[in-house]
Design a protein around this motif. Structure first.
Motif, PDB file in Angstrom:
ATOM      1  N   ALA A   1       0.852  -1.180   0.000  1.00 37.86           N
ATOM      2  CA  ALA A   1       0.000   0.000   0.000  1.00 37.86           C
ATOM      3  C   ALA A   1       0.892   1.234   0.000  1.00 37.86           C
ATOM      4  N   SER A   2       0.328   2.366  -0.360  1.00 37.61           N
ATOM      5  CA  SER A   2       1.071   3.623  -0.277  1.00 37.61           C
ATOM      6  C   SER A   2       1.181   4.027   1.190  1.00 37.61           C
ATOM      7  N   ALA A   3       2.058   4.979   1.458  1.00 39.94           N
ATOM      8  CA  ALA A   3       2.218   5.467   2.833  1.00 39.94           C
ATOM      9  C   ALA A   3       0.903   6.031   3.359  1.00 39.94           C
TER      10      ALA A   3
ATOM     11  N   GLU B   1      -4.165   5.323   6.763  1.00 32.49           N
ATOM     12  CA  GLU B   1      -5.627   5.200   6.768  1.00 32.49           C
ATOM     13  C   GLU B   1      -6.060   3.801   7.210  1.00 32.49           C
ATOM     14  N   LEU B   2      -5.364   2.770   6.718  1.00 32.28           N
ATOM     15  CA  LEU B   2      -5.679   1.391   7.098  1.00 32.28           C
ATOM     16  C   LEU B   2      -5.505   1.192   8.595  1.00 32.28           C
TER      17      LEU B   2
ATOM     18  N   ASP C   1       0.197  11.090  17.530  1.00 37.41           N
ATOM     19  CA  ASP C   1      -0.216   9.875  16.820  1.00 37.41           C
ATOM     20  C   ASP C   1      -0.480  10.119  15.342  1.00 37.41           C
ATOM     21  N   ASP C   2      -1.167  11.186  15.017  1.00 35.81           N
ATOM     22  CA  ASP C   2      -1.521  11.422  13.617  1.00 35.81           C
ATOM     23  C   ASP C   2      -0.347  11.899  12.772  1.00 35.81           C
TER      24      ASP C   2
ATOM     25  N   ASN D   1     -13.718 -12.002   7.970  1.00 32.21           N
ATOM     26  CA  ASN D   1     -14.521 -11.120   7.113  1.00 32.21           C
ATOM     27  C   ASN D   1     -14.150  -9.652   7.307  1.00 32.21           C
ATOM     28  N   ARG D   2     -13.847  -9.263   8.533  1.00 30.28           N
ATOM     29  CA  ARG D   2     -13.528  -7.866   8.828  1.00 30.28           C
ATOM     30  C   ARG D   2     -12.171  -7.480   8.233  1.00 30.28           C
ATOM     31  N   VAL D   3     -11.149  -8.326   8.445  1.00 28.03           N
ATOM     32  CA  VAL D   3      -9.816  -8.033   7.918  1.00 28.03           C
ATOM     33  C   VAL D   3      -9.841  -8.052   6.391  1.00 28.03           C
ATOM     34  N   SER D   4     -10.536  -9.012   5.814  1.00 24.89           N
ATOM     35  CA  SER D   4     -10.639  -9.087   4.351  1.00 24.89           C
ATOM     36  C   SER D   4     -11.251  -7.816   3.776  1.00 24.89           C
ATOM     37  N   LYS D   5     -12.252  -7.285   4.436  1.00 27.79           N
ATOM     38  CA  LYS D   5     -12.892  -6.067   3.968  1.00 27.79           C
ATOM     39  C   LYS D   5     -11.918  -4.879   4.055  1.00 27.79           C
ATOM     40  N   LEU D   6     -11.131  -4.829   5.115  1.00 24.80           N
ATOM     41  CA  LEU D   6     -10.182  -3.728   5.308  1.00 24.80           C
ATOM     42  C   LEU D   6      -9.076  -3.717   4.254  1.00 24.80           C
ATOM     43  N   VAL D   7      -8.626  -4.896   3.821  1.00 34.49           N
ATOM     44  CA  VAL D   7      -7.491  -4.974   2.882  1.00 34.49           C
ATOM     45  C   VAL D   7      -7.917  -5.390   1.479  1.00 34.49           C
ATOM     46  N   GLY D   8      -9.207  -5.403   1.226  1.00 29.68           N
ATOM     47  CA  GLY D   8      -9.752  -5.933  -0.016  1.00 29.68           C
ATOM     48  C   GLY D   8      -9.151  -5.431  -1.310  1.00 29.68           C
TER      49      GLY D   8
END
Length: 148
Positions: A77-79, A84-85, A120-121, A135-142
């Motif tokens: 993924a990009s930085a 965001e992830l 933090d930000d 299902n939750r992790v798959s949706k996040l990294v889909g």
């Protein structure tokens, strides 16, 4: 009827299927990306030792340490996508992040000091590891691709 109730309770007691992924900054060269993924994987393994499978046994009895049976895809993924992830994932799964300061020094005390100077930000991440419901992790990294 009693047997059906016992089976239903046993199914409820079993943990939900988990998924483990590591997402690495796509701009990193192979060596730095491998290091970032290894650091995250080591911490994920410590935090989730229950995910290590049974020892591997050869026919002659030679034993090898157990490995994670669910696999760990390493994605890119990009930085900006990593930040965001990480933020989106905090409420849904266990997150292990690796800030850029981790590759700026080999002195852990200096690493700790460098992190303490940031809000933090303001941190930028080289890698993020996620463990959680499949299902939750798959949706996040889909939409992410394998790191190659």
């Amino acid at each position: 009827m009693h047997t059906e109730a016992l089976e239903a309770n046993a199914q409820k007691a079993q943990p939900k299927p988990e998924r483990c992924v590591i997402v690495v900054d796509e701009a990193l060269p192979a060596g730095r990306a491998s290091n970032a993924a290894a650091v995250v994987a080591f911490t994920l393994g410590q935090r989730h030792s229950h995910l290590v499978g049974a020892p591997l046994l050869e026919r002659d009895g030679t034993a090898h340490p157990g490995l994670i049976p669910i696999g760990i895809p390493v994605l890119k993924a990009s930085a900006l996508q990593l930040s965001e992830l990480r933020q989106k994932s905090l409420a849904h799964c266990d997150v292990v992040d690796f800030p850029v300061q981790g590759q700026a020094t080999t002195d852990y005390a200096m690493f700790l000091d460098a992190i303490q100077t940031h809000a933090d930000d303001a941190l930028q991440y080289l890698a993020v590891g996620l463990i959680g419901p499949k299902n939750r992790v798959s949706k996040l990294v889909g939409g992410l691709s394998l790191f190659a």
